[in-house]
Motif scaffolding. Sequence first.
Motif, mmCIF file in Angstrom:
data_model
loop_
_atom_site.group_PDB
_atom_site.id
_atom_site.type_symbol
_atom_site.label_atom_id
_atom_site.label_comp_id
_atom_site.label_asym_id
_atom_site.label_seq_id
_atom_site.Cartn_x
_atom_site.Cartn_y
_atom_site.Cartn_z
ATOM 1 N N HIS A 115 23.269 -1.574 -16.792
ATOM 2 C CA HIS A 115 22.566 -0.887 -15.704
ATOM 3 C C HIS A 115 21.429 -0.011 -16.253
ATOM 4 C CE1 HIS A 115 21.656 1.421 -12.149
ATOM 5 N NE2 HIS A 115 21.987 2.542 -12.777
ATOM 6 N N HIS A 146 19.313 7.623 -18.007
ATOM 7 C CA HIS A 146 19.448 8.372 -16.755
ATOM 8 C C HIS A 146 20.897 8.561 -16.283
ATOM 9 C CE1 HIS A 146 19.904 4.456 -14.764
ATOM 10 N NE2 HIS A 146 20.242 5.105 -13.673
ATOM 11 N N ASP A 147 21.735 7.544 -16.465
ATOM 12 C CA ASP A 147 23.117 7.652 -15.959
ATOM 13 C C ASP A 147 24.142 7.928 -17.047
ATOM 14 O OD1 ASP A 147 23.120 7.510 -13.207
ATOM 15 O OD2 ASP A 147 23.185 5.322 -13.126
ATOM 16 N N LYS A 150 27.617 9.395 -16.477
ATOM 17 C CA LYS A 150 28.751 8.653 -15.928
ATOM 18 C C LYS A 150 29.793 8.345 -16.991
ATOM 19 C CE LYS A 150 26.437 6.335 -12.078
ATOM 20 N NZ LYS A 150 25.861 5.066 -11.609
ATOM 21 N N ASP A 233 15.868 2.763 -10.849
ATOM 22 C CA ASP A 233 17.327 2.776 -10.640
ATOM 23 C C ASP A 233 17.704 1.952 -9.405
ATOM 24 O OD1 ASP A 233 20.014 3.601 -10.884
ATOM 25 O OD2 ASP A 233 19.665 5.438 -9.727
HETATM 26 FE FE LIG Z 1 21.648 4.555 -12.025
#
Ligand SMILES: [Fe+2]
Length: 287
Positions: A115, A146-147, A150, A233
């Motif tokens: 992703h 960016h993520d 998570k 995104d």
């Molecule tokens: Fe994302």
Amino acid sequence: MSKVVDREAVRQAIEKLPLFSSAALQLLQVISDPDHELEDVIKIVKFDSALTMRVLKAVNSPVYGLVKEVTSIDRALSYLGERMVVSIAVQENTGQLFSKPLEGYQSEPGGLWRHDLFTAIASREVARYANGNFDLDLAFTGGLLHDIGKSVFATFWKDASLEALGQIEQGIVSDYLMAEQDLAGLDHTEVGYEMARHWQLPESLQAVILHHHHPAEAIECMQPLVYAVHVGDIVSMMAGCDTGSDGLKYQLDPGYQEFFNLSPNVLAEIVLNSEEEFSKAEASLVS
Ligand SMILES: [Fe+2]
Ligand SMILES: [Fe+2]
């Protein structure tokens, strides 16, 4: 109501994360300076033998189909582009963070890496349609990280995802980020921001990580960059490259129109170009 995630435990988990190597940090710092030159990147890579080896391995990967083996970093870099070197350095320095399954999002192992890599490529494509000057490789780097929050957040979030989806369905909250806030008292963007601070990443990357779902909240000078990743995104999720149960459960902020000229045709082209580059990049980065 008590929250499902223990903030202090998250803080401790972040503190235990290994730091980035000085070469990787230097590389991210150089890339985040719009006036840098390719020569600066080459110098950093040459001083780091592990990075050198990985870069040569990537450029000689069968997906690029080069007839003659590339043995110099200068040539490898001009062929791969700075962004691939950044991908390799980030992959090396984040260890298992990208590759472990995101339990709390019901995502497969490697789902976060795919992703983020797709988002990186798509954000760079979006940046090509900027109204003003734009540092394309910085958009890529922002997308790539960016993520990252998570990876740590998912461990604590665990079973709450189902409840989050229920909340969205019932209209109690309007998107997945709000559900994280509501149930956990914090969300993956805040966790990512704390990780970025722990690693001492450049401020522009910190801003992307913290504001990628609400780009209007970033300080003005960072907004073009944050909006590029915000759109990248969404493009990534539209192309089916998401991180599991939260896929497409976020809002698109139309404020991006101020910075980018994206007609429906252009968006379709961005998706196609991103898919093509993604499949090559993914295959050549297998460690
Ligand atoms: Fe994302
Ligand atoms: Fe996100």
